[in-house]
Design a protein around this motif. Structure first.
Motif, short mmCIF file in Angstrom:
data_model
loop_
_atom_site.label_atom_id
_atom_site.label_comp_id
_atom_site.label_asym_id
_atom_site.label_seq_id
_atom_site.Cartn_x
_atom_site.Cartn_y
_atom_site.Cartn_z
N MET A 1 14.63 31.24 56.73
CA MET A 1 13.81 32.32 56.19
C MET A 1 12.40 31.81 55.85
SD MET A 1 13.73 35.51 55.62
CE MET A 1 15.42 35.98 55.80
N PHE A 2 12.33 30.59 55.29
CA PHE A 2 11.02 30.02 54.94
C PHE A 2 10.11 29.97 56.17
CE2 PHE A 2 8.37 26.19 55.01
CZ PHE A 2 7.46 26.54 54.03
N GLU A 3 10.65 29.54 57.30
CA GLU A 3 9.84 29.42 58.51
C GLU A 3 9.31 30.77 58.99
OE1 GLU A 3 8.59 26.70 59.90
OE2 GLU A 3 9.58 25.52 58.35
N LYS A 4 10.11 31.82 58.84
CA LYS A 4 9.68 33.16 59.22
C LYS A 4 8.53 33.63 58.32
CE LYS A 4 14.06 34.70 61.12
NZ LYS A 4 15.15 35.68 61.01
N ILE A 5 8.66 33.37 57.03
CA ILE A 5 7.61 33.75 56.08
C ILE A 5 6.35 32.95 56.36
CG2 ILE A 5 6.96 33.76 53.63
CD1 ILE A 5 10.01 34.17 53.06
N LYS A 6 6.52 31.68 56.62
CA LYS A 6 5.38 30.81 56.94
C LYS A 6 4.64 31.34 58.17
CE LYS A 6 4.33 25.98 57.93
NZ LYS A 6 4.89 24.62 58.01
N ARG A 7 5.40 31.72 59.20
CA ARG A 7 4.79 32.26 60.42
C ARG A 7 3.97 33.51 60.10
NH1 ARG A 7 6.18 36.36 63.30
NH2 ARG A 7 8.29 36.46 62.47
N LEU A 8 4.50 34.39 59.26
CA LEU A 8 3.77 35.60 58.89
C LEU A 8 2.47 35.26 58.16
CD1 LEU A 8 6.56 38.02 57.62
CD2 LEU A 8 5.24 38.19 59.73
N LEU A 9 2.55 34.30 57.25
CA LEU A 9 1.36 33.91 56.50
C LEU A 9 0.28 33.33 57.41
CD1 LEU A 9 3.04 32.42 53.34
CD2 LEU A 9 1.43 34.33 53.37
N VAL A 10 0.70 32.54 58.38
CA VAL A 10 -0.26 31.94 59.31
C VAL A 10 -0.83 32.99 60.26
CG1 VAL A 10 -0.51 30.29 61.21
CG2 VAL A 10 0.77 29.64 59.16
N GLU A 11 0.05 33.74 60.91
CA GLU A 11 -0.38 34.69 61.93
C GLU A 11 -1.05 35.94 61.38
OE1 GLU A 11 3.02 35.51 64.39
OE2 GLU A 11 3.14 33.42 65.09
N GLU A 12 -0.51 36.49 60.31
CA GLU A 12 -1.01 37.75 59.78
C GLU A 12 -2.09 37.60 58.71
OE1 GLU A 12 -0.10 40.67 61.09
OE2 GLU A 12 1.32 39.69 62.44
N MET A 13 -1.98 36.51 57.93
CA MET A 13 -2.89 36.35 56.80
C MET A 13 -3.93 35.25 57.02
SD MET A 13 -1.60 38.79 55.07
CE MET A 13 -2.68 38.69 53.67
N GLY A 14 -3.76 34.47 58.08
CA GLY A 14 -4.72 33.41 58.39
C GLY A 14 -4.68 32.23 57.43
N ILE A 15 -3.53 31.99 56.81
CA ILE A 15 -3.37 30.88 55.87
C ILE A 15 -3.12 29.59 56.65
CG2 ILE A 15 -2.02 29.99 53.91
CD1 ILE A 15 -3.49 32.53 53.19
N ASP A 16 -3.72 28.50 56.21
CA ASP A 16 -3.52 27.19 56.83
C ASP A 16 -2.08 26.75 56.59
OD1 ASP A 16 -3.47 24.54 57.66
OD2 ASP A 16 -5.18 23.93 56.45
N GLU A 17 -1.35 26.50 57.68
CA GLU A 17 0.08 26.17 57.55
C GLU A 17 0.33 24.89 56.76
OE1 GLU A 17 2.25 24.71 61.14
OE2 GLU A 17 0.39 25.27 62.12
N LYS A 18 -0.65 24.02 56.64
CA LYS A 18 -0.47 22.76 55.91
C LYS A 18 -0.26 22.98 54.41
CE LYS A 18 -3.27 20.33 59.23
NZ LYS A 18 -4.66 20.53 59.58
N ILE A 19 -0.76 24.08 53.89
CA ILE A 19 -0.62 24.32 52.45
C ILE A 19 0.56 25.23 52.11
CG2 ILE A 19 -3.08 23.93 52.03
CD1 ILE A 19 -3.37 27.00 51.68
N THR A 43 3.76 43.70 55.05
CA THR A 43 4.10 43.01 56.30
C THR A 43 5.54 42.51 56.24
OG1 THR A 43 1.81 42.36 56.67
CG2 THR A 43 3.49 41.07 57.81
N CYS A 44 5.94 41.93 55.12
CA CYS A 44 7.32 41.46 54.94
C CYS A 44 8.30 42.62 55.03
CB CYS A 44 7.48 40.74 53.61
SG CYS A 44 6.78 39.09 53.55
N GLU A 45 7.97 43.72 54.39
CA GLU A 45 8.86 44.88 54.42
C GLU A 45 9.05 45.38 55.85
OE1 GLU A 45 8.44 46.94 50.06
OE2 GLU A 45 6.92 47.45 51.54
N GLU A 46 7.97 45.42 56.60
CA GLU A 46 8.06 45.88 57.99
C GLU A 46 8.82 44.87 58.85
OE1 GLU A 46 4.08 46.65 59.33
OE2 GLU A 46 3.79 48.23 57.85
#
Length: 73
Positions: A1-19, A43-46
């Motif tokens: 689940m963490f990896e899916k959330i991380k992917r959303l943060l990187v792809e949808e929110m433009g967050i640096d995956e290192k942090i 985004t998570c709900e969708e």
């Protein structure tokens, strides 16, 4: 689940995956403002086809909190 959330943060929110860690706090560490936070929750709900209740939002402070919440639905 963490990896899916991380992917959303990187792809949808433009967050640096290192942090992005399970302990990272959405506002304090990832520096999401209130509008970005609302967008991320939608985004998570969708993505996961769920509805997060308003009273539960207050408990979702870190990435780990969100992952745990989604795993227990």
């Amino acid at each position: 689940m963490f990896e899916k959330i991380k992917r959303l943060l990187v792809e949808e929110m433009g967050i640096d995956e290192k942090i992005i860690t399970p302990e990272a706090k959405l506002i304090a560490d990832l520096e999401l403002n209130s509008l970005e936070l609302a967008e991320f929750i939608l985004t998570c709900e969708e993505e996961f086809k769920i509805s997060i209740r308003d009273e539960d939002l207050k408990k979702l402070v870190s990435i780990g909190d969100i992952a745990g919440y989604l795993e227990n639905i």
